[in-house]
Motif scaffolding. Structure first.
Motif, PDB file in Angstrom:
ATOM      1  N   SER A 217       0.821  -1.201   0.000  1.00 50.28           N
ATOM      2  CA  SER A 217       0.000   0.000   0.000  1.00 50.28           C
ATOM      3  C   SER A 217       0.859   1.256   0.000  1.00 50.28           C
ATOM      4  CB  SER A 217      -0.918   0.002   1.226  1.00 50.28           C
ATOM      5  OG  SER A 217      -1.601   1.219   1.342  1.00 50.28           O
ATOM      6  N   THR A 218       1.926   1.260   0.803  1.00 52.82           N
ATOM      7  CA  THR A 218       2.773   2.443   0.900  1.00 52.82           C
ATOM      8  C   THR A 218       3.528   2.683  -0.396  1.00 52.82           C
ATOM      9  OG1 THR A 218       3.024   2.052   3.272  1.00 52.82           O
ATOM     10  CG2 THR A 218       4.580   3.556   2.244  1.00 52.82           C
ATOM     11  N   GLY A 223       4.848   5.666  -4.003  1.00 51.54           N
ATOM     12  CA  GLY A 223       5.927   5.589  -4.981  1.00 51.54           C
ATOM     13  C   GLY A 223       5.461   5.660  -6.414  1.00 51.54           C
ATOM     14  N   LEU A 224       4.599   4.736  -6.826  1.00 51.23           N
ATOM     15  CA  LEU A 224       4.192   4.687  -8.229  1.00 51.23           C
ATOM     16  C   LEU A 224       3.385   5.911  -8.627  1.00 51.23           C
ATOM     17  CD1 LEU A 224       3.278   0.925  -8.727  1.00 51.23           C
ATOM     18  CD2 LEU A 224       5.412   2.118  -9.243  1.00 51.23           C
ATOM     19  N   ALA A 256       5.677  14.967  -4.548  1.00 51.06           N
ATOM     20  CA  ALA A 256       4.386  14.276  -4.545  1.00 51.06           C
ATOM     21  C   ALA A 256       4.323  13.189  -3.482  1.00 51.06           C
ATOM     22  CB  ALA A 256       4.112  13.671  -5.922  1.00 51.06           C
ATOM     23  N   LEU A 257       5.474  12.772  -2.957  1.00 55.65           N
ATOM     24  CA  LEU A 257       5.468  11.810  -1.865  1.00 55.65           C
ATOM     25  C   LEU A 257       4.879  12.406  -0.595  1.00 55.65           C
ATOM     26  CD1 LEU A 257       9.031  10.307  -2.393  1.00 55.65           C
ATOM     27  CD2 LEU A 257       6.869   9.141  -2.824  1.00 55.65           C
ATOM     28  N   PHE A 333      11.151   5.377   0.722  1.00 56.42           N
ATOM     29  CA  PHE A 333      10.134   4.344   0.857  1.00 56.42           C
ATOM     30  C   PHE A 333      10.255   3.600   2.186  1.00 56.42           C
ATOM     31  CE2 PHE A 333      11.113   4.857  -3.653  1.00 56.42           C
ATOM     32  CZ  PHE A 333       9.868   5.250  -4.109  1.00 56.42           C
ATOM     33  N   ILE A 334      11.495   3.386   2.647  1.00 55.38           N
ATOM     34  CA  ILE A 334      11.684   2.648   3.898  1.00 55.38           C
ATOM     35  C   ILE A 334      11.147   3.441   5.079  1.00 55.38           C
ATOM     36  CG2 ILE A 334      13.412   1.690   5.465  1.00 55.38           C
ATOM     37  CD1 ILE A 334      15.089   0.997   3.061  1.00 55.38           C
ATOM     38  N   GLY A 335      11.382   4.774   5.089  1.00 52.88           N
ATOM     39  CA  GLY A 335      10.903   5.592   6.206  1.00 52.88           C
ATOM     40  C   GLY A 335       9.398   5.534   6.375  1.00 52.88           C
ATOM     41  N   PRO A 336       8.604   5.832   5.334  1.00 45.17           N
ATOM     42  CA  PRO A 336       7.152   5.725   5.492  1.00 45.17           C
ATOM     43  C   PRO A 336       6.663   4.312   5.814  1.00 45.17           C
ATOM     44  CG  PRO A 336       7.679   7.079   3.597  1.00 45.17           C
ATOM     45  CD  PRO A 336       8.973   6.483   4.061  1.00 45.17           C
TER      46      PRO A 336
END
Length: 367
Positions: A217-218, A223-224, A256-257, A333-336
């Motif tokens: 989901s994250t 990301g995408l 956008a993240l 990505f790892i942080g969220p």
């Protein structure tokens, strides 16, 4: 017939325990350089696992063939285009840094597009002339805000192109790890489940199934969609005639993240166009960005994001900043994901406390 329990992996002898601890510490020390590529491979494997299952069926159940095809698809669809985008963005960023260094050395007048902005242009021009229109003003502001000298920042950006070999090596390790995760991931899941059932016998099934759903989901939800918005708005920047459209598209994708980051990015670019005298392009870019954002938020994002965790803005922001400062680009990505897992654990704990309180209240009412 008596059965004896299997011996524990943690020996009872204190000397043996210390020896085992030293072996683990030595392993972490020698292999800590592979942590980021392995984590990146795990994130991609989690996010793409349902698609890999379909690919496995198309390959007749051959895991080796399916893993090889999946790696080739990731190379062609994700890694090669992103590498080219980063290369173009670095070239454009070098031009920006050259302008900043020259403006910092001599001072520079307020750009015409800033002074021409409606309502706030005159005030911004006044502030620019007061704080930036003298030698070394930009470096003073950058040093005050970040603690870095402008020369150091420019050298870092210029040297990023020289780190291509180390980045390519990390990418190679990630792809090798990802190949074996695809091929042998089902065996790894069984082993992790066996250990997890020993550590958390009552909660492991819930947590273990929540982790891949949260990661998927994250990654998909942030990301995408961020990559898609960066590409679409980057093309719009190019059509509108904005300088450095690749770098601005990359910056828009990164922004956008963060919730609200993409609208802020294309609004600022639209203001630049309006201030530069191209009002039609500026207004058109703002309308296009607003329509694209509405479509993404109302149709695409809800259909893609089906995970159990939706991060609030503050946790998303902390996850992004903490991830980037500790792990670089992969930390985006790892942080969220880590923040989402911590939030999931917290909600699980609160849910159990509420359930226990409800059971106690129901028992007291029944007496």
């Amino acid at each position: 017939m008596s059965t004896t329990p299997p011996p524990s992996i943690m020996p009872s002898n204190s000397a043996a325990r210390w020896l085992l601890l030293l072996v683990i510490i030595a392993g972490i020390y020698f292999f800590h350089g592979f942590i980021v590529p392995v984590l990146a491979a795990l994130i991609i494997a989690f996010a793409s696992w349902p698609l890999f299952q379909h690919l496995l069926q198309l390959c007749g159940g051959s895991r080796t063939l399916a893993a090889a095809v999946a790696i080739l698809l990731i190379l062609g669809v994700l890694i090669v285009p992103l590498t080219m985008a980063f290369s173009f963005a670095l070239e454009e960023a070098q031009a920006w840094m050259a302008w900043l260094v020259e403006a910092n050395r001599e001072g520079t007048d307020v750009p015409g597009w800033i002074a021409a902005l409606p309502l706030v242009g005159a005030w911004l021009a006044e502030q620019w002339n007061e704080y930036l229109n003298h030698p070394h003003a930009i470096s003073e502001i950058i040093q005050m805000a970040s603690g870095q000298h402008l020369g150091n920042i420019s050298r870092v950006i210029m040297a990023m192109s020289g780190k291509a070999f180390s980045l390519a090596l990390a990418l190679l390790f990630m792809l090798i790890t990802l190949f074996f995760l695809y091929r042998d991931g089902h065996l790894l899941v069984r082993q992790v489940d066996r250990v997890g059932e020993e550590v958390l016998p009552a909660r492991w099934q819930r947590f273990s199934r929540m982790v891949p759903a949260t990661v998927t989901s994250t990654v998909i939800g942030m990301g995408l969609i961020a990559i898609g918005e960066g590409i679409i708005l980057g093309i719009a920047y190019w059509i509108a005639g904005v300088p450095s459209p690749v770098a601005l598209g990359l910056i828009t994708g990164v922004m956008a993240l963060i919730p609200g980051g993409a609208p802020l990015a294309f609004t600022l670019v639209s203001l630049y166009l309006v201030g530069s005298g191209d009002t039609v392009a500026g207004v058109g870019l703002f309308i296009w960005g607003s329509v694209e954002l509405f479509i993404v938020d109302k149709t695409i994002r809800p259909s893609l994001v089906g995970g159990p965790i939706k991060l609030p803005f503050l946790l998303t922001f902390f996850g992004l900043i903490g991830g980037v400062t500790t792990m670089g680009l992969v930390g985006l990505f790892i942080g969220p994901v880590l923040m989402a897992l911590l939030l999931a654990i917290w909600r699980e704990w609160v849910h159990e406390e509420d359930t226990a309180a409800a059971l106690v209240a129901e028992y007291q009412q029944s007496r």
